[in-house]
Design a protein around this motif. Structure first.
Motif, short mmCIF file in Angstrom:
data_model
loop_
_atom_site.label_atom_id
_atom_site.label_comp_id
_atom_site.label_asym_id
_atom_site.label_seq_id
_atom_site.Cartn_x
_atom_site.Cartn_y
_atom_site.Cartn_z
N ASP A 93 -8.04 4.68 5.27
CA ASP A 93 -5.80 3.80 5.38
C ASP A 93 -5.80 3.95 3.33
OD1 ASP A 93 -6.52 2.64 7.25
OD2 ASP A 93 -7.89 0.80 6.53
N VAL A 94 -7.03 4.82 2.49
CA VAL A 94 -6.27 5.20 1.49
C VAL A 94 -5.79 6.38 1.73
CG1 VAL A 94 -7.31 5.49 -0.82
CG2 VAL A 94 -8.67 3.60 0.31
N ASP A 95 -6.27 7.34 2.47
CA ASP A 95 -5.95 8.27 3.02
C ASP A 95 -4.42 8.73 3.12
OD1 ASP A 95 -6.36 11.38 2.59
OD2 ASP A 95 -7.05 11.22 5.01
N ARG A 96 -4.28 7.73 3.66
CA ARG A 96 -3.10 7.15 4.63
C ARG A 96 -2.26 7.36 3.56
NH1 ARG A 96 0.37 9.71 7.93
NH2 ARG A 96 1.97 8.55 8.86
N SER A 97 -2.17 6.62 2.73
CA SER A 97 -1.67 5.91 2.17
C SER A 97 -0.84 6.63 0.63
CB SER A 97 -2.21 4.48 0.81
OG SER A 97 -1.26 4.34 -0.19
N ARG A 136 -0.79 2.12 -4.50
CA ARG A 136 -0.78 3.76 -4.46
C ARG A 136 -1.90 4.28 -5.65
NH1 ARG A 136 3.81 5.98 -2.44
NH2 ARG A 136 3.37 5.52 0.30
N ILE A 137 -2.02 3.26 -7.55
CA ILE A 137 -2.59 3.52 -8.06
C ILE A 137 -3.61 2.45 -8.06
CG2 ILE A 137 -2.38 3.11 -11.04
CD1 ILE A 137 0.23 3.87 -10.32
N ALA A 138 -2.95 1.39 -7.58
CA ALA A 138 -5.02 0.68 -7.30
C ALA A 138 -5.46 0.67 -6.21
CB ALA A 138 -3.78 -1.12 -6.69
N LEU A 139 -5.02 1.36 -5.48
CA LEU A 139 -6.32 2.16 -4.14
C LEU A 139 -6.35 2.98 -5.38
CD1 LEU A 139 -3.60 2.34 -1.08
CD2 LEU A 139 -5.78 0.59 -2.39
N MET A 140 -6.36 3.71 -5.65
CA MET A 140 -6.90 4.85 -6.87
C MET A 140 -8.08 4.14 -7.76
SD MET A 140 -3.95 7.92 -7.56
CE MET A 140 -2.59 7.63 -6.23
N LYS A 141 -7.96 3.90 -8.29
CA LYS A 141 -8.21 2.84 -9.94
C LYS A 141 -9.29 2.62 -8.63
CE LYS A 141 -9.01 -0.06 -13.50
NZ LYS A 141 -10.66 -0.35 -13.19
N ALA A 142 -9.58 1.58 -7.48
CA ALA A 142 -10.59 0.98 -6.59
C ALA A 142 -11.78 2.18 -5.95
CB ALA A 142 -9.69 0.12 -6.19
N VAL A 143 -11.36 2.75 -5.48
CA VAL A 143 -12.24 4.09 -5.07
C VAL A 143 -12.82 4.35 -6.70
CG1 VAL A 143 -12.26 6.09 -4.61
CG2 VAL A 143 -10.85 4.53 -3.51
N ALA A 183 0.84 -1.05 -0.25
CA ALA A 183 -0.26 -0.35 0.45
C ALA A 183 1.38 1.16 -0.02
CB ALA A 183 -0.72 -0.29 1.14
N GLN A 184 2.13 1.36 0.27
CA GLN A 184 3.18 2.11 0.06
C GLN A 184 4.34 2.50 -0.75
OE1 GLN A 184 2.01 4.58 2.21
NE2 GLN A 184 0.85 2.63 4.04
N SER A 185 3.57 2.18 -1.76
CA SER A 185 4.15 1.79 -3.40
C SER A 185 3.40 1.92 -3.93
CB SER A 185 4.73 0.59 -3.53
OG SER A 185 3.02 -0.34 -4.05
N PRO A 186 3.84 2.94 -5.14
CA PRO A 186 3.69 3.58 -6.22
C PRO A 186 2.50 2.39 -6.91
CG PRO A 186 5.63 3.76 -6.57
CD PRO A 186 6.00 2.88 -5.21
N ARG A 187 3.01 1.08 -7.73
CA ARG A 187 1.08 0.45 -8.07
C ARG A 187 -0.08 0.35 -6.67
NH1 ARG A 187 4.39 -5.59 -8.89
NH2 ARG A 187 4.32 -6.16 -6.63
#
Length: 443
Positions: A70-74, A53-60, A47-51
């Protein structure tokens, strides 16, 4: 706004503003992982890597998960160093995705009244106004010169603050006088044969706390044969706004700077701060969706050049004698200078032409030092963890002098030197100041 409305607004913002093609460009290959400081420092937390974080952005964006703490923290814990971009085989513009995501979150999440007041003061009331920046610096100068700083240290008042903040107070540069900050030149003539006509981006912090470095920069440009124009109506570059979820503020500042420089008929616009330069060169992206500004922004960005680049391009290192007393010198890359402006060799080439020194490359010199604007203030634990690693490499180099090309990096390296008890034998210095010292050392 309720918690549900907050989450829905952020999801809608992600869906409307995040570039889906850019999100899909990430192949999840993992080439970015070894370059990401927070991924490594967190113990390889995906969750603290570029890929990640991109996965989290896309999932949201796709509604697969809700935006939460958790997403905000990442996303908040990312340094924004953009070291992932040069190694990405798909060329994902991670920095642009991160900046947009932070802006969407900041503009839609609930914040306390005190936080709102602080943000208004910093982003609207202070940084866009150079006269106020000079006044704020003047207050710090009064603290340093009036004896108040001595009293504060003697009574142990700084012990009430966290350790890294107490140490930062000791490494702040001496603030120049208000008169010196106010009496800035608007133009300077070349020394010797004219080689170029350049505009100088003086910056906000650089022209107050780091005024002497700006003066060194201007002298080097003159010696290199540059006619220099320094418009009074230029402003902060907007990087702090853009990285902190205040994108409209950065857009406003970008327009002011474009207007300040566009009619000067200069060959280049020179900056001596890697963080500023990287943001200035990105104005073409920042204003790409504004028809009246897109082309003007592109022309502005095309002229941005770092001090080290222009000196090398004008062959200054070949026709100037540089000499210093014997010392071991190493170089710490500015992340944005290296990763965004693609400038890594020019500073090293200049340093290699200084007689008397031994240049020694630092291990992982291109990895982030943990400064990242105000990151070392808002995320001290991660920042200091990254700095500790950087200081191990600094010690291993046995350097007497650590050279940087960005004010944040300079302060962070000074902080690391102070924390390690090395201040009596190791110094950190901006490359402009070292080069001028190397020209003048025997005078």
């Amino acid at each position: 706004m309720s918690a549900i409305d907050e989450k829905l607004a952020i999801q809608a913002g992600f869906r409307e503003r995040l570039d889906e093609n850019e999100l899909l460009n990430c192949m999840r290959c993992g080439f970015c992982l070894p370059s990401c400081p927070t991924y490594i420092a967190s113990g390889y937390d995906e969750a603290q890597s570029p890929r990640g974080r991109i996965a989290l952005m896309k999932a949201v964006r796709d509604g697969m998960i809700e935006w939460d703490a958790d997403v905000d923290r990442s996303l908040s814990l990312c340094l924004g160093c953009r070291a992932c971009e040069p190694v990405c085989p798909a060329g994902v513009s991670y920095g642009h995705l991160l900046e947009d995501a932070r802006d969407i979150i900041q503009q839609n999440k609930r914040t306390s009244l005190p936080e709102q007041a602080v943000r208004r003061t910093i982003f609207q009331g202070l940084f866009p106004h150079q006269d106020r920046m000079r006044s704020a610096a003047g207050l710090l100068g009064f603290y340093q010169k009036s004896g108040l700083q001595t009293i504060v240290r003697k009574v142990g008042f700084m012990k009430l603050f966290p350790g890294h903040l107490a140490s930062m107070e000791t490494i702040l540069p001496p603030v120049p006088s208000k008169r010196d900050m106010n009496n800035r030149p608007e133009s300077l003539q070349p020394i010797g044969k004219k080689t170029a006509r350049v505009g100088f981006f003086s910056g906000c912090l650089m022209d107050t706390l780091f005024l002497e470095t700006n003066n060194s920069t201007l002298k080097l440009l003159q010696l290199a044969g540059c006619e220099i124009v320094i418009p009074k109506n230029q402003s902060c570059c907007g990087a702090l706004h853009g990285h902190s979820g205040e994108k409209q503020g950065s857009i406003d500042l970008a327009k002011r700077n474009i207007q300040a420089f566009e009619d000067l008929a200069v060959d280049y616009i020179i900056t001596n701060a890697g963080g500023c330069g990287a943001y200035l060169i990105d104005y073409n992206h920042l204003l790409s969706n504004e028809p009246l500004w897109a082309e003007r922004a592109r022309q502005f960005s095309d002229k941005i050049k770092d001090l080290s680049e222009i000196l090398v391009e004008l062959n200054f290192h070949q026709r100037t004698e540089f000499q210093l007393t014997p010392q071991i010198v190493t170089y710490q890359d500015s992340c944005h200078l290296k990763n965004v402006m693609d400038t890594a060799q020019a500073p090293r080439l200049l340093l290699s032409h200084i007689s008397g020194i031994t240049y020694r490359e630092m291990k992982d010199a291109g990895s982030c030092c943990g400064s990242a604007g105000i990151y070392n203030i808002v995320e001290p634990a991660m920042s200091m963890k990254i700095l500790d690693t950087k200081m191990k490499h600094t010690k291993a180099s046995s350097a007497d002098t650590v050279v940087t090309a960005n004010p944040g990096c300079l302060l962070q390296m000074k902080l690391g030197i102070e924390r390690e008890g090395m201040s009596e034998r190791v110094r950190a210095v901006h490359i402009a100041d070292l080069l001028l010292e190397a020209i003048q050392w025997d005078n």
